[in-house]
Structures are given as structure tokens and as C-alpha cells.
Write a protein that holds these residues in place. Structure first.
Motif, short mmCIF file in Angstrom:
data_model
loop_
_atom_site.label_atom_id
_atom_site.label_comp_id
_atom_site.label_asym_id
_atom_site.label_seq_id
_atom_site.Cartn_x
_atom_site.Cartn_y
_atom_site.Cartn_z
N ASP A 94 -10.47 9.44 0.32
CA ASP A 94 -10.05 8.10 -0.07
C ASP A 94 -8.54 8.06 -0.22
N GLN A 95 -7.95 6.94 0.18
CA GLN A 95 -6.50 6.75 0.05
C GLN A 95 -6.24 5.43 -0.71
N VAL A 96 -5.16 5.44 -1.47
CA VAL A 96 -4.75 4.23 -2.21
C VAL A 96 -3.33 3.88 -1.78
N LEU A 97 -3.18 2.70 -1.18
CA LEU A 97 -1.86 2.22 -0.77
C LEU A 97 -1.41 1.18 -1.80
N MET A 98 -0.25 1.42 -2.40
CA MET A 98 0.16 0.59 -3.54
C MET A 98 1.55 0.03 -3.34
N GLN A 99 1.74 -1.20 -3.80
CA GLN A 99 3.05 -1.84 -3.83
C GLN A 99 3.11 -2.67 -5.11
N LYS A 100 4.20 -2.52 -5.87
CA LYS A 100 4.28 -3.27 -7.11
C LYS A 100 5.73 -3.59 -7.44
N ASN A 101 5.89 -4.66 -8.21
CA ASN A 101 7.18 -5.03 -8.80
C ASN A 101 6.90 -5.78 -10.10
N LEU A 102 7.95 -6.40 -10.66
CA LEU A 102 7.78 -7.08 -11.95
C LEU A 102 6.85 -8.28 -11.85
N GLU A 103 6.71 -8.84 -10.62
CA GLU A 103 5.94 -10.07 -10.46
C GLU A 103 4.45 -9.81 -10.21
N GLY A 104 4.11 -8.66 -9.57
CA GLY A 104 2.71 -8.44 -9.26
C GLY A 104 2.42 -7.03 -8.80
N LEU A 105 1.11 -6.81 -8.50
CA LEU A 105 0.61 -5.50 -8.10
C LEU A 105 -0.28 -5.71 -6.87
N TRP A 106 -0.02 -4.98 -5.77
CA TRP A 106 -0.80 -5.08 -4.54
C TRP A 106 -1.30 -3.69 -4.16
N ILE A 107 -2.63 -3.56 -4.03
CA ILE A 107 -3.24 -2.26 -3.74
C ILE A 107 -4.25 -2.43 -2.60
N THR A 108 -4.23 -1.49 -1.66
CA THR A 108 -5.28 -1.40 -0.61
C THR A 108 -6.02 -0.09 -0.80
N TYR A 109 -7.34 -0.20 -1.01
CA TYR A 109 -8.15 1.00 -1.23
C TYR A 109 -8.87 1.32 0.09
N LEU A 110 -8.67 2.54 0.57
CA LEU A 110 -9.27 2.97 1.84
C LEU A 110 -10.29 4.06 1.59
N LYS A 111 -11.54 3.82 2.14
CA LYS A 111 -12.58 4.85 1.99
C LYS A 111 -13.14 5.17 3.38
#
Length: 640
Positions: free
Chosen positions: A140-157
Motif C-alpha cells: 500500500d502507498q499513501v500519496l499526501m499533500q497538505k498546507n494550512l488550508e487543507g489536506l489531500w491524500i490518495t490511498y493506493l492498494k
């Protein structure tokens, strides 16, 4: 001032540390909240992906490639995509399954999106490097992007069939909670910002105040004309000085009054500045130069070792340097010389002010012997320091009656009649020589012999009072009054001579600070209750403090000889003496001018309203009281 600054710095440091600790706590909490949020979403996405994988296993065959199976069953694709769409929420926005074709491009197998839906086998641009990692690692892989405004994650299985990755379940989710958390903590962040700004301003104010205090203090201890230290510095210096580490040199510009009279005061100021510069060129970094009077400089010469010739070498160089130098004022040459007096071993004296007096005495001798001379206290102007007496020798002298008193008259300056005497302790050695107290008091200080000597002096003085029926003063330190043994001896002697106590005067030398001012006051009031009068000796030098008149019951003020001897040549000495005289007059305290050594000095102190005086011009110390209340003039005529 230093202690206050340290307290302020400690308080500010404590506040800063507390605020930093709180700020760190808020920041850590903020970070932990975001991390917990990430973990929750990742964990939930992992559960969804696991459920999707199990659903695929249930409806597909492991014998066939996933791509082939789903291609042949469009109805199953529709059913499975409906299942995926059930997972769509405001946070979990996209749930889909991709596979990698032979060219390495990623294409849809399933898409649970309700809008902008991808069709089967449609290409989708992804971050191949990260997606390929899922194929290669089969993890499994977790692709993450975040800043003060929000959190964006893509979970790959990865979907694994027969140990081969046949597709990837992808779940995209996002949340605005970090912005909400940031918004919730922003007021706290602002408060911390305001606090840091306030602390910064306070530190700047404290720094400015410290610099200002240092500058003000420096100005208060520096003589503006010569840029040497002044008497204010001397007061600070005497509190911390180790007399064993210094030699004391007194320098006086010869015939300075003539320079002022002939060339004007601007020329005098020029000479003072240049002499100060000449002294600075000869002394070393650890030495201290103090403008002591109008044209007098007091120099503390640091001793690198016990046997030190610094005073001898520096004084010789300085005398020769000034003698060769031509001072020029408005194109007019001025030639000057200096007289120098030196106290080589200040540690041998009872106090540093006494050692300064000794250097001043040597200076006076240098001037009396023709000026332009250097006089050491090791020379026979008194006894050499090498002849200082031991405790045993002083004890023997007491036992054999060789401790005596000499008496110097104190004169009414208006009538020139002798009013009273000051008793000056002396010791007679076995060769019949009369020794100054400089040669034996230091040896017995703070010993029982000193106590015995004090009792002996009181006995002698009361005997003279009984015989002559006139006032006589004795010298004591403030510390002597605080010494229980000495004080009890004094009380016993006074009680044994109650009818004579009214003629006893105690002259106190204020040569050190005392915290026990209440005990001093109580004891002095008790002495005064028997008729004893209290005088402050050597006022105007050393530790002299006007507040002592508020704290202690003083009857007589004796103005220090270092001021009186210069009132004819020094404006500063004259002004200080005038101020002291006016101060005493306001308080109705009797004044005595010490060190009157000429008719000119006598006339000046009389014009200042000083009532009484003493000095060699009025009468030298003598073994016997012989003036018998006659005027100084009559006495001098009779002796002639």
C-alpha cells in the motif's frame, strides 16, 4: 543598579521561557492534531480499500486476469461501480480502480465517481513514479499533500492475483479541517506574537536604560576637564580595593595658582589636561588616576608582586617628563614642575583613607622642601615602614608606660584663644624616639592589645582633664563604638570620672560603612547622656556622607585637612569647604578646620565662618598642655 538589571533580566527571561513553552505546547498540539487527522483518514481509507478488494475477490475469478474478467462482464462492472459510489462522501471524493497496460499507462477498470466518471479502459494521467512503486513493492502507498488550508491524500492498494499486481484500488480524500484547526489556534498565535513584540520592546527599553545608566554612571565618575576619575569614583573604589595590591601616589602641580593668575584660567585648564595626559602615558592599564583636588592627582599604582618598584619608577619618569615638557598657551610657553608624595604600603595603615593622608603628608613635605621633589614615606619624615612595631613590642610599651599622648591645640579662630586639645597617641621606643601611630596601631588592630591601649588613652586623657579642667578629644573609629569590649571599657572609665565626662570629646573617623546604625545611635546617645560630646573627624574625604547627621547625634564637624590645605589654590576645595561650613551652620553644629598651615589659610577659613581650627600654624602637637587658655599669639610671643 546592576542587581536591579539582573532582576529585570531574570523576570523577562522567565516570561520569555514561559511564553515559549506555551507557544511550543500550542504548536505541538496543532501538529499532533493534523497528524492524528492524517492517521484517521489513512486508517479509514485502508479499511475501505480492504473491503473493495474483498468485494472484487467475491465477484471475480482468480484464474482470469482482472482486466479480462471485467471487460467481459459490463453488468458486473456496473454493480461494482455502484458499490464504490456508496463510499463517496464530502471527504472521500473519488474511489476508483486502475490497471497499468503494457505501455506503462494507467487506465480505468472501475470508477465510483458520480460526476466526471471515467469509462472502462480510459487512460488517466497519474504520477507514474509513485504509482509504479505500488506495482513494484506490492505494498500500500499513501500519496499526501497538505498546507494550512487543507489536506489531500490518495490511498493506493495493489490488487494481487497469483503474486501479480493486476490493478490498484485508489481512494482520494481531502478535508478542510487543517484550516479550521489553524483558524482556531490563530488567536493564540496572535497573542504569542503580541507578547513576543512586547517582550522585544521591553528588552530594547531595558537595553537602552542599561546603556543610559552606564553612560550616566561613567559621566558621574569621570572628571570632565581631564577625563580622569573623580572623587565619586574614589568612593566606589574604596569599597572594593585591596590595599595590599596598590601603592598610592599623590601628584601636585607646583605654583599652579601663579599659572591661573599670570595666564588665566583657560591656561590653567590646558595645563591640567596636558598633565593628566602625561600621567596617562606613564601609568599602566591596571593603575587608577583620580583628580583629587584642584591641581592634585591621586594615583593608585597596581603592584604585580609584594616587592614592587612601580611607584619609584613611574614617579621618576613622570617628574622628568613634565619638567622637560613645554606647555604652550596662545603661543606663550609655560614651564611647570610637579611635587610627588608616595605611600608605598597602604596595607600597613588602619584604612585606605589613612594611607591617602600619608601620601598627602609626603606631598606636603615635598612642597615644603622646595617643590619639584619625590618623597617616599620610607624616608625619615616619620619612621621607616621597616620599623613598624610588633604586637609584643606594643604590649611591652603599654606595660612599661611608654604609650603616651601628645596634645595639639584647637583654637577659636576669632579670638585665637585655645579652646581645647586633641589627644594624639604616641609610643616611645627603647631609644627614646617618639613614634607615630602609623608604626604601631596597624599591628594591634582588632586585638586585646588595641583594647588595652584604648583604656590607657582614656586614663591618660581623664588625668589631663582633671588637672587642667578643659576639653580634650580622643580619636576612635565607628567600629570601636560597635565593639562591645571597647564600649564597656569606655563606659566604665566615664562612670569612674562622672564629674569629668563633660570635658571629653570623642572624634569618630567615618572610614567605613556600617549597617548597625541603630546600635551606633543608641550607644552614642548613652555616651552623650554623661555629657560627652561627639565629633565627626576628617569630614569631606573617604566615606564622608551627609546622611550621618540625620542618623547620629553629632555635636562637632571637623573638616578634613585635604580640603583645608588647598582652599587658597583650589576652587573645588574652597567650594566644598564653604558648603560644609554653611551646612553645619544651618544645623548649629560646631565646625573645626584641620591642617591650617599658613596665615593665608587661616584668613580664608575664618572668612568662611568656620569657628575653630587646628594645624601647625596654630600649634604643633606637644607632650604637655602648656597654653593654659592663652591666645595663640600670646603663647607664641612667650615661647619666643
Amino acid at each position: 543598579m546592576k542587581s536591579k538589571s539582573r532582576i529585570y533580566l531574570f523576570l523577562i527571561a522567565t516570561i520569555v521561557a514561559s511564553v515559549l513553552y506555551l507557544h511550543h505546547g500550542v504548536t505541538t498540539t496543532h501538529t499532533q492534531l493534523i497528524e492524528n487527522l492524517e492517521n484517521i483518514f489513512v486508517l479509514q481509507a485502508g479499511h475501505f480499500a480492504q473491503n473493495i478488494e474483498e468485494e472484487l475477490k467475491k465477484h471475480t475469478s482468480s484464474k482470469k486476469r482482472l482486466y479480462d474478467f471485467l471487460k467481459e462482464r459490463p453488468d458486473l462492472r456496473k454493480e461494482l461501480e455502484h458499490t464504490l459510489s456508496a463510499l463517496i462522501t464530502p471527504s472521500f471524493k473519488y474511489v476508483y480502480v486502475l490497471y497499468r497496460d503494457r505501455k506503462g499507462k494507467y487506465r480505468y477498470l472501475l470508477d465510483g465517481s458520480k460526476e466526471d466518471k471515467g469509462s472502462f479502459d480510459q487512460k488517466l494521467d497519474v504520477d507514474k513514479e509513485k504509482w509504479n512503486r505500488c506495482y513494484e513493492t506490492k505494498e500500500d502507498q499513501v500519496l499526501m499533500q497538505k498546507n494550512l488550508e487543507g489536506l489531500w491524500i490518495t490511498y493506493l492498494k495493489p490488487i494481487i492475483r497469483n503474486d501479480t499486481v493486476q490493478g490498484i484500488i485508489a481512494i482520494d480524500f481531502s478535508t478542510g479541517l487543517p484550516a479550521t484547526i489553524a483558524q482556531a489556534t490563530r488567536p493564540l498565535e496572535n497573542i504569542f506574537l503580541y507578547i513576543f513584540v512586547a517582550i522585544g520592546i521591553l528588552l530594547l527599553i531595558l537595553l537602552y536604560q542599561t546603556v543610559l545608566n552606564i553612560r550616566t554612571k561613567k559621566e558621574s565618575i569621570i572628571d570632565p576637564l581631564t577625563s580622569t576619575y573623580n572623587r565619586n569614583f574614589l568612593r566606589y573604589f574604596l569599597k572594593s580595593i585591596n590595599p595590599a595590591r596598590y601603592q598610592i601616589m599623590m601628584v601636585d602641580i607646583d605654583h599652579f595658582k601663579k599659572i591661573n593668575d599670570n595666564f588665566g584660567h583657560k591656561a590653567g585648564d590646558l595645563v591640567l589636561r596636558e598633565v593628566a595626559e602625561a600621567i596617562k602615558q606613564e601609568v599602566r592599564e591596571k593603575d587608577r588616576i583620580i583628580r583629587f583636588g584642584g591641581e592634585e592627582f591621586l594615583i593608585f599604582l597596581y603592584k604585580e608582586k609584594q616587592e614592587c618598584r612601580a611607584a619609584e619608577e613611574i614617579s621618576k619618569r613622570l617628574k622628568e617628563s613634565i619638567e622637560k615638557r613645554v606647555f604652550t598657551y596662545e603661543n606663550m610657553p609655560i614651564h611647570i614642575t610637579v611635587s610627588i608624595g608616595i605611600a608605598s604600603n597602604p596595607e600597613h595603615f588602619k584604612s585606605v583613607p589613612e594611607a591617602i593622608k600619608r601620601a598627602d603628608e609626603m606631598l606636603y613635605i615635598a612642597k615644603r622642601e622646595g617643590r619639584n621633589k619625590i618623597i617616599f614615606d620610607k624616608e625619615n619624615h616619620d619612621r621607616p615602614q621597616s620599623e613598624k612595631k610588633t604586637i609584643g613590642e606594643v604590649k611591652e610599651a603599654l606595660e612599661e608606660g611608654r604609650v603616651v599622648c601628645y596634645y595639639q591645640p584647637i583654637v577659636d579662630l576669632r579670638s585665637l584663644k585655645v579652646l581645647k586639645y586633641e589627644a594624639l597617641v604616641r609610643m616611645i621606643d627603647r631609644d627614646g624616639r617618639v613614634l607615630s601611630p602609623f608604626l604601631f596601631l596597624d599591628s594591634i588592630a582588632y586585638t586585646n592589645i588595641y583594647t588595652d591601649l584604648t583604656k590607657r588613652v582614656l586614663t591618660i586623657v581623664f588625668g589631663e582633664i582633671k588637672e587642667n579642667r578643659l576639653p580634650i578629644s580622643i580619636n576612635l573609629n565607628l567600629s570601636d563604638i560597635l565593639d562591645n569590649m571597647i564600649y564597656m571599657i569606655m563606659l566604665d572609665e566615664i562612670k569612674n570620672n562622672l564629674d569629668l565626662a563633660q570635658w571629653l570629646i570623642i572624634e569618630l573617623l567615618e572610614n567605613e560603612h556600617h549597617a548597625n546604625i541603630d546600635i551606633l545611635k543608641e550607644r552614642l546617645l548613652e555616651l552623650k547622656s554623661y555629657g560627652v560630646k561627639i565629633a565627626i573627624d576628617d569630614f569631606g574625604s573617604g566615606f564622608s556622607n551627609f546622611s550621618i547627621f540625620q542618623d547620629l547625634p553629632i555635636d562637632i564637624l571637623k573638616i578634613d585637612g585635604s580640603l583645608i590645605k588647598d582652599v587658597d589654590t583650589s576652587k573645588i576645595a574652597y567650594s566644598i569647604t564653604e558648603s560644609i561650613a554653611l551646612f553645619a551652620k544651618k544645623l548649629e553644629i560646631e565646625t573645626v578646620a584641620e591642617f591650617i598651615h599658613s596665615e593665608e589659610i587661616l584668613n580664608i577659613v575664618t572668612s568662611l565662618g568656620i569657628e575653630n581650627g587646628q594645624g601647625f600654624y596654630l600649634g604643633k602637637p606637644a607632650e604637655k598642655i602648656s597654653f593654659d587658655q592663652r591666645s595663640v599669639k600670646q603663647a607664641s610671643e612667650i615661647s619666643a
